[in-house]
Design a protein around this motif. Sequence first.
Motif, short mmCIF file in Angstrom:
data_model
loop_
_atom_site.label_atom_id
_atom_site.label_comp_id
_atom_site.label_asym_id
_atom_site.label_seq_id
_atom_site.Cartn_x
_atom_site.Cartn_y
_atom_site.Cartn_z
N GLY A 169 10.08 8.84 -0.65
CA GLY A 169 10.78 7.52 -0.98
C GLY A 169 9.62 6.86 -1.78
N ILE A 170 10.03 5.36 -1.63
CA ILE A 170 9.03 4.45 -2.62
C ILE A 170 7.71 4.41 -1.43
CG2 ILE A 170 8.67 2.06 -2.88
CD1 ILE A 170 11.76 1.64 -4.33
N GLY B 217 2.86 5.99 -2.67
CA GLY B 217 3.98 6.62 -3.18
C GLY B 217 3.92 7.16 -4.69
N PHE B 218 3.91 5.70 -5.24
CA PHE B 218 3.52 6.12 -6.96
C PHE B 218 2.80 6.91 -7.21
CE2 PHE B 218 1.23 4.81 -11.21
CZ PHE B 218 2.11 5.43 -11.87
N TRP B 219 1.49 7.18 -6.94
CA TRP B 219 -0.27 7.57 -6.93
C TRP B 219 0.89 9.44 -6.77
CZ3 TRP B 219 -2.87 6.95 -10.57
CH2 TRP B 219 -2.91 5.90 -11.06
N ILE C 8 6.98 10.58 6.74
CA ILE C 8 5.53 9.50 6.79
C ILE C 8 4.98 8.97 6.04
CG2 ILE C 8 3.31 10.90 6.90
CD1 ILE C 8 4.12 13.61 7.51
N PRO C 9 4.87 7.70 6.55
CA PRO C 9 4.37 6.55 5.65
C PRO C 9 3.48 7.00 4.68
CG PRO C 9 3.86 5.61 7.55
CD PRO C 9 4.61 7.09 7.91
N ASN C 10 3.52 7.01 2.94
CA ASN C 10 2.58 7.34 1.95
C ASN C 10 1.61 6.77 2.33
OD1 ASN C 10 5.24 8.05 0.80
ND2 ASN C 10 6.09 6.43 -0.34
N LYS C 11 1.38 5.35 2.81
CA LYS C 11 -0.43 5.92 2.47
C LYS C 11 -0.99 6.97 3.20
CE LYS C 11 -0.81 2.11 6.04
NZ LYS C 11 -1.23 1.39 7.03
N THR D 257 0.63 -1.45 0.15
CA THR D 257 0.16 0.03 0.20
C THR D 257 0.79 0.78 0.31
OG1 THR D 257 -2.00 -1.06 1.45
CG2 THR D 257 -2.07 1.17 1.26
N ASN D 258 1.97 0.73 1.29
CA ASN D 258 2.61 2.59 1.19
C ASN D 258 3.63 2.71 -0.69
OD1 ASN D 258 2.82 3.35 2.90
ND2 ASN D 258 3.75 1.79 4.23
#
Length: 270
Positions: free
Chosen positions: A139-140, A111-113, A155-158, A106-107
């Motif tokens: 980052g990824i 990150g991609f979006w 911070i986690p991307n999700k 999910t992260n």
Amino acid sequence: MGFDIGAPLPYIGFSVIQIIWFAVIIVVGFVLVKYLIVPLMRKSMKKTKLPEILIEFMVRVTAIFLYILVFLLSLTALGYDMSAIVIGLSAILGLMLGFGLQDTITNMASGFWIALTRPFDKGEVVSAQGLTGKIVGIGIMSTKMLTPDNVVITIPNKIIWGSPMINYTRMNIRRVDVNVGVAYGTNLDKAVKIAMDMMKKHELVLDDPEPSVAITELADSSINLQLRAWTKTDDYWTVKGDLTKQIYETYGKKKIEIPFPQMDVHLKKE
């Protein structure tokens, strides 16, 4: 009897030549990826109109993919079948997903979006989940921001992708709001005019949009005004500090009272 470098070593099962090739592929592959392929990719992508944050994300993803590919190729030097390795890794990945790697995937997807839709760019100041800071990298798995007091927050991307976000620096201009209270009985037309003249004289306050003063509240101890001045985003905090200081000093000189909070107490004698 001579030593055969092609013969399997006891307890290991690999020959010396296989181990040498394994090491060569690992070292050469990692060096090529880190010092040649990734820099060339980053340099070529910077010539495009892609935002820096998207370029950095794509470069990092590609680098990880290439490192994995180098490692898989090095295993073939030890005699492993590439197809069997891929099938085995796929099975392991499936098991890992079932045991808690959903957040990792999910992260990565978030990150991609984030990199694709660009709700923020590197160097912009944003606020998410109650955290505010300048974006220093995406980052990824996570995004890093730097707070005004020089603290790095990861911070986690999700969390970022799934939360409302405020971008303070995306627009070229911002409105500066300064709140001030004046005493009851004050000539409001005079107070408003003084504030307007003060804002118009400030060299960093824009003429268009024009500054304004709003009467916002009849509070317990004061009539509250709000000075609204537009300025360039880079000058926001300078203008806010200047106007706050100047309105206090100017009202003092013009005998406009800025009251303290007060309470009237009535004693009833029986």
